[in-house]
Write an enzyme that holds these catalytic residues in place. Structure first.
Site, PDB file in Angstrom:
ATOM      1  N   LYS A  51      19.349   9.367   2.932  1.00  0.00           N
ATOM      2  CA  LYS A  51      17.918   9.614   2.824  1.00  0.00           C
ATOM      3  C   LYS A  51      17.212   8.404   2.868  1.00  0.00           C
ATOM      4  CE  LYS A  51      18.816  14.200   0.689  1.00  0.00           C
ATOM      5  NZ  LYS A  51      18.485  14.945  -0.349  1.00  0.00           N
ATOM      6  N   GLN A  95      16.692  14.462  -6.485  1.00  0.00           N
ATOM      7  CA  GLN A  95      18.252  14.974  -6.095  1.00  0.00           C
ATOM      8  C   GLN A  95      18.931  15.856  -7.019  1.00  0.00           C
ATOM      9  OE1 GLN A  95      19.187  14.392  -2.826  1.00  0.00           O
ATOM     10  NE2 GLN A  95      20.999  15.304  -2.954  1.00  0.00           N
ATOM     11  N   ASP A 118      10.901  18.623  -0.614  1.00  0.00           N
ATOM     12  CA  ASP A 118      12.107  19.568  -0.455  1.00  0.00           C
ATOM     13  C   ASP A 118      11.508  20.831  -0.254  1.00  0.00           C
ATOM     14  OD1 ASP A 118      14.510  18.683  -0.837  1.00  0.00           O
ATOM     15  OD2 ASP A 118      14.300  18.093  -2.806  1.00  0.00           O
TER      16      ASP A 118
END
Ligand code: GUN
Length: 278
Positions: A51, A95, A118
């Protein structure tokens, strides 16, 4: 047809880079993405590294904030508050999975919904479910973009989603409903998984069971999207038995090289959207 997720993601990344180059050249601040990584779960370390690498390639300022697995929940919550207040930070991603002593619910709720790249915060989940403007979770968004490359008009199609997670199955269902599909979500407690899958014009597999979906589960000429990333020996395989299924369908994503690269491209897209939204 085998859907080339790498190629599609590359096209999206080029567009994002162009837009960020233009922002840079007009001397404005650039988007910033802060990624929080807790502990040393190897797959998470790899995802986070990818990422960051992709962010930097398109011109997003990216930082990884690492904590040992025994960090306190309060310390992480305080960090998220700092990032919420930092105007150089456009997007915040924590995460998953988290260590057991840290509440996923508390962490996700702490992220400012306008920086929630997200799309996991209940405000974004609710807005998506209500059909309002929302940040959409990266993986289902990437799946939808791939499906729409194959078939522009999804009205009346029967979509079957295998898996009911907050990350994939549920938001995928919302997106396909918005596209006027008839949507069925099936899961581990479904009575006859195979019979339900056989009805699918569009099948999205997101359960995390290696090669669960066989050729005789699949309707001819359907579109099959495989979200699974399962380690079998030293190989990565999807939730669909690709070799068996590929000749029966209109289009299918491979694993790797299908949905995975699209997830990252959509994260960059969401980060840019969050930046522009302010
Ligand atoms: N872990 C696995 N997939 C994801 C994702 O899309 N976002 C976050 N934050 N964690 C993950």
């Amino acid at each position: 047809m085998i859907i080339d997720g790498k190629k599609e993601s590359e096209l999206i990344r080029q567009e994002i880079k162009k837009e960020i180059d233009a922002i840079k050249s007009s001397n404005k601040k650039v988007p910033g993405l802060s990624v929080i990584l807790i502990g040393n779960y190897p797959p998470s370390e790899i995802y986070v590294r990818n990422k960051q690498k992709s962010s930097i390639e398109v011109g997003i300022n990216s930082e990884i904030i690492k904590y040992p697995k025994d960090v306190t929940e309060n310390e992480v919550l305080k960090k998220i508050q700092d990032l919420n207040d930092n105007e150089n930070v456009s997007g915040i991603l924590v995460q998953l999975p988290l260590p057991e002593h840290i509440s996923k619910k508390k962490i996700i709720n702490m992220i400012n919904p306008l920086k929630d790249v997200d799309g996991f915060n209940p405000i974004n989940v609710g807005n998506l479910a209500s059909g309002y403007k929302a940040i959409v979770p990266c993986t289902p968004l990437g799946c939808l973009l791939l499906i729409k490359k194959i078939e522009k008009n999804l009205t009346g199609k029967h979509a079957v989603i295998v898996g009911r997670s907050n990350l994939n199955g549920k938001p995928m269902a919302q997106l396909l409903l918005k596209e006027n599909c008839t949507v069925t979500i099936v899961h581990s407690k479904t009575k006859d998984l195979k019979a339900e899958c056989q009805k699918a014009d569009i099948l999205v597999a997101a359960v995390g069971v290696a090669k669960l979906i066989k050729a005789d589960w699949i309707k001819k000429q359907s579109i099959v999207i495989d979200v699974g990333i399962n380690k079998v020996g030293d190989k990565i395989v999807g939730d669909v038995n690709f070799d068996e299924v590929k000749d029966k369908v209109k289009a299918i994503t491979p694993v790797p090289g299908g949905v995975g690269p699209m997830t990252i491209a959509c994260l960059l897209k969401n980060t840019l959207e969050c930046f522009k939204g302010r």
